[in-house]
Each structure stands twice: as structure tokens, then as C-alpha cells.
Scaffold this active site. Structure first.
Site, mmCIF file in Angstrom:
data_model
loop_
_atom_site.group_PDB
_atom_site.id
_atom_site.type_symbol
_atom_site.label_atom_id
_atom_site.label_comp_id
_atom_site.label_asym_id
_atom_site.label_seq_id
_atom_site.Cartn_x
_atom_site.Cartn_y
_atom_site.Cartn_z
ATOM 1 N N HIS A 1 -2.292 8.006 6.720
ATOM 2 C CA HIS A 1 -1.295 8.831 6.015
ATOM 3 C C HIS A 1 -1.925 10.115 5.469
ATOM 4 O O HIS A 1 -1.278 11.157 5.434
ATOM 5 C CB HIS A 1 -0.700 8.065 4.829
ATOM 6 C CG HIS A 1 0.416 7.129 5.189
ATOM 7 N ND1 HIS A 1 1.599 7.548 5.742
ATOM 8 C CD2 HIS A 1 0.535 5.782 5.052
ATOM 9 C CE1 HIS A 1 2.395 6.505 5.925
ATOM 10 N NE2 HIS A 1 1.770 5.413 5.519
ATOM 11 N N HIS B 1 -4.507 1.956 7.677
ATOM 12 C CA HIS B 1 -3.123 2.439 7.747
ATOM 13 C C HIS B 1 -2.888 3.530 6.704
ATOM 14 O O HIS B 1 -2.347 4.600 7.006
ATOM 15 C CB HIS B 1 -2.176 1.248 7.527
ATOM 16 C CG HIS B 1 -0.725 1.602 7.404
ATOM 17 N ND1 HIS B 1 0.236 1.139 8.272
ATOM 18 C CD2 HIS B 1 -0.056 2.372 6.487
ATOM 19 C CE1 HIS B 1 1.422 1.629 7.906
ATOM 20 N NE2 HIS B 1 1.277 2.367 6.826
ATOM 21 N N GLU B 2 -3.319 3.260 5.466
ATOM 22 C CA GLU B 2 -3.084 4.226 4.381
ATOM 23 C C GLU B 2 -3.915 5.495 4.585
ATOM 24 O O GLU B 2 -3.457 6.597 4.294
ATOM 25 C CB GLU B 2 -3.397 3.604 3.019
ATOM 26 C CG GLU B 2 -2.561 2.383 2.648
ATOM 27 C CD GLU B 2 -1.066 2.590 2.778
ATOM 28 O OE1 GLU B 2 -0.590 3.729 2.617
ATOM 29 O OE2 GLU B 2 -0.370 1.608 3.069
ATOM 30 N N GLY C 1 0.837 -1.198 0.000
ATOM 31 C CA GLY C 1 0.000 0.000 0.000
ATOM 32 C C GLY C 1 0.867 1.240 0.000
ATOM 33 O O GLY C 1 1.983 1.220 0.518
ATOM 34 N N GLN D 1 3.316 9.968 0.620
ATOM 35 C CA GLN D 1 4.601 9.270 0.775
ATOM 36 C C GLN D 1 5.546 9.541 -0.401
ATOM 37 O O GLN D 1 6.748 9.302 -0.298
ATOM 38 C CB GLN D 1 4.384 7.757 0.937
ATOM 39 C CG GLN D 1 3.687 7.398 2.250
ATOM 40 C CD GLN D 1 3.490 5.906 2.380
ATOM 41 O OE1 GLN D 1 2.503 5.370 1.911
ATOM 42 N NE2 GLN D 1 4.448 5.220 2.996
ATOM 43 N N CYS E 1 5.758 0.004 7.262
ATOM 44 C CA CYS E 1 5.449 1.143 6.389
ATOM 45 C C CYS E 1 6.684 1.492 5.571
ATOM 46 O O CYS E 1 7.794 1.531 6.107
ATOM 47 C CB CYS E 1 5.049 2.337 7.261
ATOM 48 S SG CYS E 1 4.655 3.812 6.310
ATOM 49 N N LEU E 2 6.493 1.763 4.283
ATOM 50 C CA LEU E 2 7.629 2.109 3.428
ATOM 51 C C LEU E 2 8.292 3.405 3.876
ATOM 52 O O LEU E 2 9.464 3.636 3.559
ATOM 53 C CB LEU E 2 7.166 2.227 1.965
ATOM 54 C CG LEU E 2 6.671 0.916 1.332
ATOM 55 C CD1 LEU E 2 6.105 1.183 -0.052
ATOM 56 C CD2 LEU E 2 7.793 -0.118 1.263
HETATM 57 NI NI NI Z 1 2.553 3.455 5.581
#
Ligand code: NI
Length: 169
Positions: free
Chosen positions: A140, A136-137, A46, A51, A94-95
């Protein structure tokens, strides 16, 4: 399509609240294509637009398992219509917080409204990994990272580790 740079903590950009998308057009689809390619290359399941430094309420996701055909999904202006009272912990990563994993407690099921790649409104139910990932996304989009759900100590340790990692790269 192009791979974009993924911002990592403690970038202040990640704390920004993203703006509602006014129209799903070719420019937005080009952003979504880039986000998907960036997510696949990372690799991750995701990615939110913030991001890659774009403060728009856009998420891409693919929850296909190894060996399964790709299942790219796009969420524009997602909204949670309903969330279950029942919650469950899940070990998240998370990236933007590379190599850090920890448990976050979230509602087990949610009902969600969003626009898809074509700009059509979709209402759907999410549970399991889909429910975890979309929540989660969506965090963000409001400048919230999964480590913000952890204790202050754990959060500071995580940021310290990522800083070290970036320095060593
Ligand atoms: Ni994330």
C-alpha cells in the site's frame, strides 16, 4: 481518537507512493491512534495510512484472534531487509477492496526494520500471517493493492464489483 473514512478502489489516492516519516511525534501518534480505531471498527487486521488518505509510510496491525487480548502494532517507515526465496499462497482481502478475496503468492518469511509507536527502531522476523500482512500493507505504501498481483481480468472484475457495492450502499 476518531474513525476515518477508508478509501476504496478505484480511488486514485490508493495508487500514490507514500512519503517517509521524518519524526515520530504526537501528531503522528494521533494519526496512528485514529488508524487503529478505524481498523478495529471496520473490522480489519491491518491498515496503511494511505487507505485513510494520508500519504505517509505508516501501518497499523493487530493479528490477535477472536477472544484474545488486543495486540496493536505500529510500523513507521518499514523496510524489508531480507525475504525468503520460498513463497506461499495466501487468500488475501483488503478494506479498500471490500468483499473480494483471492490468493496472492509472497515470500514465506521476511526480516523487517521499522520504527514503533515510540519511534524506536525495531528489527524483527516475520512469518505466517504476520509476514503476509506486513507485505500486503507495505505494498500500500508504494501504491500497490493485492488485486494488482492478480490477472488483469480478475482485477477489473474486482473493481467492478466494488463499484456496484458502493453504489448499492
Ligand atoms: Ni489492504
Amino acid at each position: 481518537m476518531a474513525i476515518r473514512e477508508i478509501l476504496v478502489v478505484p480511488s486514485p489516492v490508493l495508487k500514490q507512493v507514500s512519503e517517509t516519516v521524518r519524526v515520530v511525534d504526537d501528531d503522528l501518534r494521533a494519526l496512528m491512534d485514529d488508524m487503529l480505531e478505524t481498523m478495529y471498527a471496520a473490522p480489519g487486521i491491518g491498515l496503511a495510512a494511505i487507505q485513510v488518505g494520508v500519504a505517509k509510510r505508516v501501518i497499523v496491525m493487530d493479528l490477535a484472534r477472536d477472544g484474545e487480548e488486543a495486540q496493536p502494532r505500529f510500523f513507521v517507515n518499514p523496510e524489508i531487509l531480507w525475504a525468503s526465496e520460498e513463497t506461499a499462497p495466501y487468500e488475501e482481502g483488503c478494506l479498500s477492496v471490500p468483499e473480494i478475496y483471492d490468493e496472492v503468492e509472497r515470500p514465506l518469511q521476511v526480516k523487517l526494520k521499522s520504527l514503533n509507536y515510540q519511534g524506536e527502531e525495531i528489527v524483527e522476523d516475520a512469518e505466517g500471517l504476520f509476514a503476509v500482512c506486513i507485505q500486503h500493507e507495505m505494498d500500500h505504501l508504494d501504491g500497490v493493492l493485492f488485486i494488482d498481483h492478480l490477472s488483469r481480468l480478475k482485477r477489473e472484475q474486482a473493481i467492478k464489483k466494488v463499484k456496484k457495492l458502493v453504489k448499492a450502499a
